[in-house]
Motif scaffolding. Structure first.
Motif, PDB file in Angstrom:
ATOM      1  N   HIS A  84       0.833  -1.217   0.000  1.00 60.09           N
ATOM      2  CA  HIS A  84       0.000   0.000   0.000  1.00 60.09           C
ATOM      3  C   HIS A  84       0.865   1.265   0.000  1.00 60.09           C
ATOM      4  O   HIS A  84       0.631   2.212   0.750  1.00 60.09           O
ATOM      5  CB  HIS A  84      -0.943  -0.001   1.210  1.00 60.09           C
ATOM      6  CG  HIS A  84      -1.807  -1.224   1.288  1.00 60.09           C
ATOM      7  ND1 HIS A  84      -2.844  -1.464   0.407  1.00 60.09           N
ATOM      8  CD2 HIS A  84      -1.769  -2.294   2.121  1.00 60.09           C
ATOM      9  CE1 HIS A  84      -3.424  -2.613   0.707  1.00 60.09           C
ATOM     10  NE2 HIS A  84      -2.785  -3.141   1.735  1.00 60.09           N
ATOM     11  N   CYS A  91      11.094   5.801  -1.011  1.00 55.46           N
ATOM     12  CA  CYS A  91      10.988   4.903   0.142  1.00 55.46           C
ATOM     13  C   CYS A  91      12.362   4.530   0.687  1.00 55.46           C
ATOM     14  O   CYS A  91      13.276   4.192  -0.083  1.00 55.46           O
ATOM     15  CB  CYS A  91      10.245   3.632  -0.242  1.00 55.46           C
ATOM     16  SG  CYS A  91       8.502   3.883  -0.609  1.00 55.46           S
ATOM     17  N   LEU A 119       8.643   7.783   2.504  1.00 56.67           N
ATOM     18  CA  LEU A 119       8.001   6.783   3.337  1.00 56.67           C
ATOM     19  C   LEU A 119       9.038   5.754   3.779  1.00 56.67           C
ATOM     20  O   LEU A 119      10.095   5.625   3.161  1.00 56.67           O
ATOM     21  CB  LEU A 119       6.871   6.091   2.574  1.00 56.67           C
ATOM     22  CG  LEU A 119       5.756   7.008   2.047  1.00 56.67           C
ATOM     23  CD1 LEU A 119       4.743   6.199   1.252  1.00 56.67           C
ATOM     24  CD2 LEU A 119       5.071   7.757   3.186  1.00 56.67           C
ATOM     25  N   CYS A 130       5.966   4.046  15.397  1.00 57.99           N
ATOM     26  CA  CYS A 130       6.386   4.920  14.306  1.00 57.99           C
ATOM     27  C   CYS A 130       5.458   6.125  14.247  1.00 57.99           C
ATOM     28  O   CYS A 130       4.230   5.987  14.277  1.00 57.99           O
ATOM     29  CB  CYS A 130       6.351   4.173  12.978  1.00 57.99           C
ATOM     30  SG  CYS A 130       7.481   2.764  12.914  1.00 57.99           S
ATOM     31  N   THR A 131       6.066   7.314  14.171  1.00 58.86           N
ATOM     32  CA  THR A 131       5.309   8.558  14.212  1.00 58.86           C
ATOM     33  C   THR A 131       5.585   9.378  12.955  1.00 58.86           C
ATOM     34  O   THR A 131       6.743   9.689  12.670  1.00 58.86           O
ATOM     35  CB  THR A 131       5.703   9.383  15.437  1.00 58.86           C
ATOM     36  OG1 THR A 131       5.587   8.555  16.601  1.00 58.86           O
ATOM     37  CG2 THR A 131       4.815  10.593  15.586  1.00 58.86           C
ATOM     38  N   PRO A 132       4.547   9.764  12.198  1.00 58.18           N
ATOM     39  CA  PRO A 132       3.186   9.227  12.272  1.00 58.18           C
ATOM     40  C   PRO A 132       3.139   7.852  11.614  1.00 58.18           C
ATOM     41  O   PRO A 132       3.914   7.572  10.693  1.00 58.18           O
ATOM     42  CB  PRO A 132       2.365  10.252  11.497  1.00 58.18           C
ATOM     43  CG  PRO A 132       3.320  10.811  10.482  1.00 58.18           C
ATOM     44  CD  PRO A 132       4.675  10.811  11.145  1.00 58.18           C
ATOM     45  N   PRO A 133       2.263   6.967  12.049  1.00 62.61           N
ATOM     46  CA  PRO A 133       2.273   5.590  11.540  1.00 62.61           C
ATOM     47  C   PRO A 133       1.994   5.472  10.052  1.00 62.61           C
ATOM     48  O   PRO A 133       2.428   4.510   9.422  1.00 62.61           O
ATOM     49  CB  PRO A 133       1.181   4.908  12.378  1.00 62.61           C
ATOM     50  CG  PRO A 133       0.344   6.014  12.921  1.00 62.61           C
ATOM     51  CD  PRO A 133       1.258   7.178  13.098  1.00 62.61           C
ATOM     52  N   ASP A 134       1.287   6.450   9.466  1.00 65.38           N
ATOM     53  CA  ASP A 134       0.942   6.306   8.050  1.00 65.38           C
ATOM     54  C   ASP A 134       2.137   6.535   7.121  1.00 65.38           C
ATOM     55  O   ASP A 134       2.020   6.334   5.912  1.00 65.38           O
ATOM     56  CB  ASP A 134      -0.215   7.238   7.687  1.00 65.38           C
ATOM     57  CG  ASP A 134       0.128   8.707   7.884  1.00 65.38           C
ATOM     58  OD1 ASP A 134       1.169   9.008   8.482  1.00 65.38           O
ATOM     59  OD2 ASP A 134      -0.670   9.554   7.439  1.00 65.38           O
ATOM     60  N   ARG A 135       3.278   6.950   7.669  1.00 71.61           N
ATOM     61  CA  ARG A 135       4.475   7.109   6.840  1.00 71.61           C
ATOM     62  C   ARG A 135       5.379   5.881   6.881  1.00 71.61           C
ATOM     63  O   ARG A 135       6.471   5.895   6.307  1.00 71.61           O
ATOM     64  CB  ARG A 135       5.259   8.355   7.268  1.00 71.61           C
ATOM     65  CG  ARG A 135       4.560   9.654   6.897  1.00 71.61           C
ATOM     66  CD  ARG A 135       5.442  10.862   7.146  1.00 71.61           C
ATOM     67  NE  ARG A 135       6.619  10.885   6.293  1.00 71.61           N
ATOM     68  CZ  ARG A 135       7.582  11.806   6.395  1.00 71.61           C
ATOM     69  NH1 ARG A 135       7.494  12.769   7.326  1.00 71.61           N
ATOM     70  NH2 ARG A 135       8.632  11.772   5.589  1.00 71.61           N
ATOM     71  N   ARG A 137       5.626   1.372   6.834  1.00 71.05           N
ATOM     72  CA  ARG A 137       5.052   0.053   6.659  1.00 71.05           C
ATOM     73  C   ARG A 137       5.942  -0.929   7.405  1.00 71.05           C
ATOM     74  O   ARG A 137       7.150  -0.990   7.143  1.00 71.05           O
ATOM     75  CB  ARG A 137       4.969  -0.342   5.178  1.00 71.05           C
ATOM     76  CG  ARG A 137       4.197   0.633   4.312  1.00 71.05           C
ATOM     77  CD  ARG A 137       2.717   0.671   4.636  1.00 71.05           C
ATOM     78  NE  ARG A 137       2.020   1.562   3.733  1.00 71.05           N
ATOM     79  CZ  ARG A 137       1.862   2.879   3.947  1.00 71.05           C
ATOM     80  NH1 ARG A 137       2.361   3.434   5.040  1.00 71.05           N
ATOM     81  NH2 ARG A 137       1.213   3.619   3.070  1.00 71.05           N
TER      82      ARG A 137
END
Length: 255
Positions: A84, A91, A119, A130-135, A137
């Protein structure tokens, strides 16, 4: 004793590794050297260290081989879709070859760990914050074929080991590395593989521990753009297999 030939396919021998440690046991080092003295053939891999003594002694035939490296089975886009990740995002892959980054819970803050807009892919079985988690995987070890993940990344952060180095070189991905003191294999990988045929920079241990990675990530990415590495043959696995088959045929041939 059985008259069966033995072949060493490696970039180091364990007596060299042990001899470089603080206070090595001379008897253990000597035991390894005695065992290696019975090797019928050394197939020397790129990034080797301590192999010069084999060639100087002349007791064991030594043949250099091309790079033996696993390569990706799936496309970059396919792996990113599974994780995702946007297909056009930059990355950073954080992997330490099966070793955890620390024994306690680790926190990673994107504000200092990742350049703006990047990311992170973290290979870990730990419960990471991990902060923020959406960055980020989180990828459990062995859940994906690692060469696929390396090929889907723009920079690798990890330790210098033959597997990670060979796969980074094979896929043209630059690498940030954290030094492991007294581990002599790293010098061979740096001088005879990564520096001529890959792109790498050291990340100071203090900066790694503090999560200050972002500027070094950009630095090694820019280095890859300005100093393309020398090409290296990637058919080592096939060459090694052919050499072993030839040796077996010679051994089985009637006198």
């Amino acid at each position: 004793m059985a008259g069966v030939p033995s072949v060493l396919v490696s970039n180091f021998s364990f007596d060299t590794i042990l001899d470089a440690l603080d206070g090595p046991d001379p008897e253990v080092v000597a035991a390894f050297r005695n065992l290696y003295a019975h090797v019928s053939l050394l197939l020397k891999l790129p990034g080797n260290v301590g192999m010069d003594r084999w060639e100087r002694s002349g007791s064991t035939p030594v043949e250099p081989m091309p790079l033996v490296a696993r390569t990706c089975r799936r496309s970059r886009d396919d792996v990113r879709r599974e994780l995702h990740l946007p297909l056009d995002a930059k990355c950073l892959l954080i992997t330490f070859g099966g070793f955890q980054m620390a024994t306690d819970k680790v926190g990673i803050d994107a504000a200092t760990a990742l350049p703006d807009g990047w990311l992170g892919i973290v290979v870990s079985a730990q419960d990471l914050e991990c902060t923020p988690p959406d960055r980020f995987r989180i990828v459990p070890p062995n859940s994906l074929f690692m060469p696929d993940v390396i090929n889907a990344s723009d920079v690798v952060l990890g330790k210098l080991g033959y597997g990670t180095c060979s796969e980074a070189v094979a896929h043209g991905v630059p690498m940030l590395y954290v030094v492991r003191p007294h581990f002599i294999e790293e010098s061979g990988l740096l001088d005879r593989l990564m520096r001529p045929h890959g792109v790498c920079l050291e990340l100071a241990r203090a900066d790694f521990d503090a999560g200050r990675w972002a500027s070094s990530v950009l630095a090694v990415r820019d280095l890859a753009r300005s100093q393309p590495p020398l090409p290296i043959a990637l058919d080592g696995a096939e060459r090694v297999a052919q050499r072993l088959v030839a040796l077996a045929q010679d051994t089985l041939a009637p006198a």
